[in-house]
Design a protein around this motif. Structure first.
Motif, PDB file in Angstrom:
ATOM      1  N   ASP B 115      66.158  31.205  59.080  1.00 25.61           N
ATOM      2  CA  ASP B 115      66.185  30.391  57.163  1.00 25.61           C
ATOM      3  C   ASP B 115      65.474  31.377  56.528  1.00 25.61           C
ATOM      4  OD1 ASP B 115      66.553  27.810  56.028  1.00 25.61           O
ATOM      5  OD2 ASP B 115      64.344  28.484  56.020  1.00 25.61           O
ATOM      6  N   ALA B 117      64.982  34.155  56.589  1.00 26.96           N
ATOM      7  CA  ALA B 117      66.695  35.435  56.643  1.00 26.96           C
ATOM      8  C   ALA B 117      67.678  35.087  55.489  1.00 26.96           C
ATOM      9  CB  ALA B 117      67.243  36.048  57.437  1.00 26.96           C
ATOM     10  N   ARG B 118      68.154  34.052  55.420  1.00 24.23           N
ATOM     11  CA  ARG B 118      69.013  33.339  54.611  1.00 24.23           C
ATOM     12  C   ARG B 118      68.471  33.009  53.162  1.00 24.23           C
ATOM     13  NH1 ARG B 118      70.763  28.106  54.814  1.00 24.23           N
ATOM     14  NH2 ARG B 118      72.723  27.797  53.614  1.00 24.23           N
ATOM     15  N   GLY B 119      67.537  32.828  53.372  1.00 20.18           N
ATOM     16  CA  GLY B 119      66.818  32.606  52.293  1.00 20.18           C
ATOM     17  C   GLY B 119      66.407  33.389  51.042  1.00 20.18           C
ATOM     18  N   MET B 122      69.864  37.978  52.620  1.00 16.33           N
ATOM     19  CA  MET B 122      70.771  38.703  53.608  1.00 16.33           C
ATOM     20  C   MET B 122      72.021  37.154  53.937  1.00 16.33           C
ATOM     21  SD  MET B 122      68.083  39.754  56.901  1.00 16.33           S
ATOM     22  CE  MET B 122      67.008  40.755  56.513  1.00 16.33           C
TER      23      MET B 122
END
Lengths: 326, 215
Positions: B115, B117-119, B122
């Motif tokens: 989460d 990393a996505r936020g 990436m």
């Protein structure tokens, strides 16, 4: 500035929308706390801002741009993101963790290294001591400091923080809150801060948005909410001690009265809160305290009557309910 | 006494011994390589798809319960005898542990890390390459290690379907009641399996990212 207009999000199988026609304007450079009981839609709202969740209807504008018109990955690289569980990468050093977004943005190594050290110092961690450590070697409080540093790395104008201090013990939490407020004073960020802790909301927020079942119940400054809760739900949510919470927001020198002929036996610092002053009065039995400046000079008095005048809420009940009317 | 006779056998037929050893190692290495080439990417791709992953893991678990000899025996009627059928059977043997470990390791990467990393922006590919794979690597490699040991020991049975290798000495040793010859196959095969475990254990340690090594 963040502008949320008519936002709706319903998850499949849910009885009511998680976010129900939410309209909210967050002025630039302010901390907006989203608060409410679990399931009120606060985290969903926050996650729609950086498109971790896509809305069913309505729009979110960050600095005038509709977020759905921007590439989600680019959007997120421009918005700081802090979560309760921190989510540090266990296989990367502290320096690499902080450098995540700068690396994604293609900064050169020298600039990244300088920035990492700058941020470590900013969050109160000695760069030489911590930069090459790994996350598992840090305490919970240290991890969250790194989480905040990582979110600040590319100096984003907007930050989203989902219960950033929620998993930390009360003493460390208070210290982190104070440090974060100190950092914010020098940085000027627009922040969306999600919490379920009303005391944290009052402490951190320039404005508090109280949500219930996806609907905005009240959006105002902490002072206004404490003085005039919009309805019984807000009233019970802020707690029966809201008068005391209000006093905690007022500095002693804001209730200053002129010095009389007799100097009081007990004193309190000008930057202490009226709640502290009240506590001191109960402690000492005095109903008048001298207020002293930073050099110990007496600036004036606070009196029990003066404090009582500040707890009355009748002066603040005529506040506007519209989210655009601040 | 037996050991001396076994040594004399090797000394008398060096080309036969080293030929068998070479076949044994080549067969094992090829089977392991093939299994990694198949199970690793499939495991990574399936990890995202809960239902398919569960089906694959269940199937792999069933495959795992089949005795090695049974797998070889099942392959023979279809592919006949020789190196290729043996390679095929050993690859089948190596697939389940790699597939299961890759799938579960990728699924068990902490959701908060993903989460975050996505936020932070990436891309999906960056999340898999920079975060999920390195974090999952120790567990994936544990599966490869299990598979490697299984293949090296299973390769002894390849002799039954004419696949060659050290198993040849064992089967002929048993058939002729020649114990020294049996040992010529059995001892190196055992050492090979033990050695494989040690080497892969070391590799597993080296490949574990520094921040995740047990203190």
């Amino acid at each position: 500035m963040i502008e949320i207009r008519g936002l709706v999000k319903q998850f499949p199988g849910a009885a009511h929308p998680a976010v129900d026609h939410l309209t909210l304007m967050i002025p630039e450079g302010e901390v907006c706390v989203l608060i409410g009981p679990s399931g009120c839609g606060k985290t969903t709202t926050m996650r729609i801002i950086n498109r971790m969740i896509e809305p069913d209807a309505g729009s979110v504008l960050v600095a005038g741009r509709d977020v759905t018109q921007v590439d989600a990955v680019d959007l997120r690289r421009g918005i700081g993101y802090v979560i309760q569980q921190v989510g540090l990468f266990p296989h990367w050093s502290i320096a690499d963790n902080i450098a995540t977004v700068p690396k994604l943005l293609g900064w050169n190594d020298a600039r990244i290294a300088a920035r990492v050290d700058e941020l470590l110092a900013l969050v109160g961690m000695e760069p030489a001591m911590f930069r090459s450590r790994f996350p598992r070697e840090l305490s919970g409080g240290q991890k969250q400091r790194i989480g905040v540093a990582r979110a600040l790395a590319a100096d984003p104008p907007v930050m989203l923080m989902d219960e950033p201090f929620g998993a930390i013990d009360p003493i460390t939490r208070a210290r982190l809150q104070d440090e974060f407020l100190r950092i914010l004073r020098s940085l000027k960020k627009t922040i969306v801060f999600v919490t379920h802790d009303i005391d944290e909301a009052i402490k951190m927020g320039d404005r508090i948005a109280i949500l219930r079942d996806g609907v905005l119940v009240q959006y105002a400054t902490p002072m206004t909410i404490l003085a005039g809760p919009a309805d019984p739900f807000v009233e019970s949510f802020v707690g029966t001690d809201r008068a005391l919470k209000r006093l905690a927001l007022i500095r002693a020198d804001a209730a200053l009265e002129p010095l009389g002929p007799v100097a009081p036996a007990h004193a309190i610092a000008a930057q202490a809160s009226l709640r502290d002053a009240l506590a001191r009065m109960f402690e000492t039995g005095a109903d008048t305290l001298a207020v002293t400046g930073s050099n110990g000079e007496v600036l004036g008095l606070v009196t029990l009557a003066g404090i009582r005048a500040n707890t009355r809420s009748d002066d603040a009940t005529n506040h506007c309910q519209s989210p655009y009317c601040l | 006494m037996l050991l001396v006779e076994a040594w004399q056998f090797v000394a008398a037929h060096p080309e036969r011994f080293f030929g068998a050893l070479y076949t044994h190692v080549a067969l094992s290495a090829a089977a392991l390589g093939l299994a990694i080439a198949i199970a690793f990417p499939v495991g990574v791709l399936l990890a995202d798809k809960r239902r398919l992953a569960l089906a694959a893991i269940t199937a792999a678990n069933i495959g795992r319960t089949l005795p090695s000899l049974a797998v070889l025996a099942l392959v023979m009627p279809v592919l006949g005898t020789g190196f290729v059928p043996a390679l095929f059977a050993l690859t089948l043997l190596a697939l389940p542990p790699i597939l299961i470990n890759t799938c579960t390791a990728m699924q068990q990467v902490d959701a908060d890390i993903v989460d975050a990393a996505r936020g932070m922006g990436m891309t999906r590919v960056q999340i898999v390459r920079e975060v999920e794979l390195p974090v999952a690597l120790p567990v994936i490699f544990a599966g490869i290690r299990t598979a490697a040991v299984q293949v090296v020991s299973g390769a002894v049975l390849a002799a039954y379907i004419g696949g060659g290798g050290l198993g040849d000495f064992i089967t002929s040793g048993i058939a002729m009641m020649a114990l020294p010859q049996l040992l010529v196959g059995a001892i190196p095969a055992t050492l090979l399996a033990l050695g494989t475990d040690r080497v892969f254990g070391y590799l597993q340690k080296v490949l574990t990212p520094a921040g995740m090594r047990a203190r």
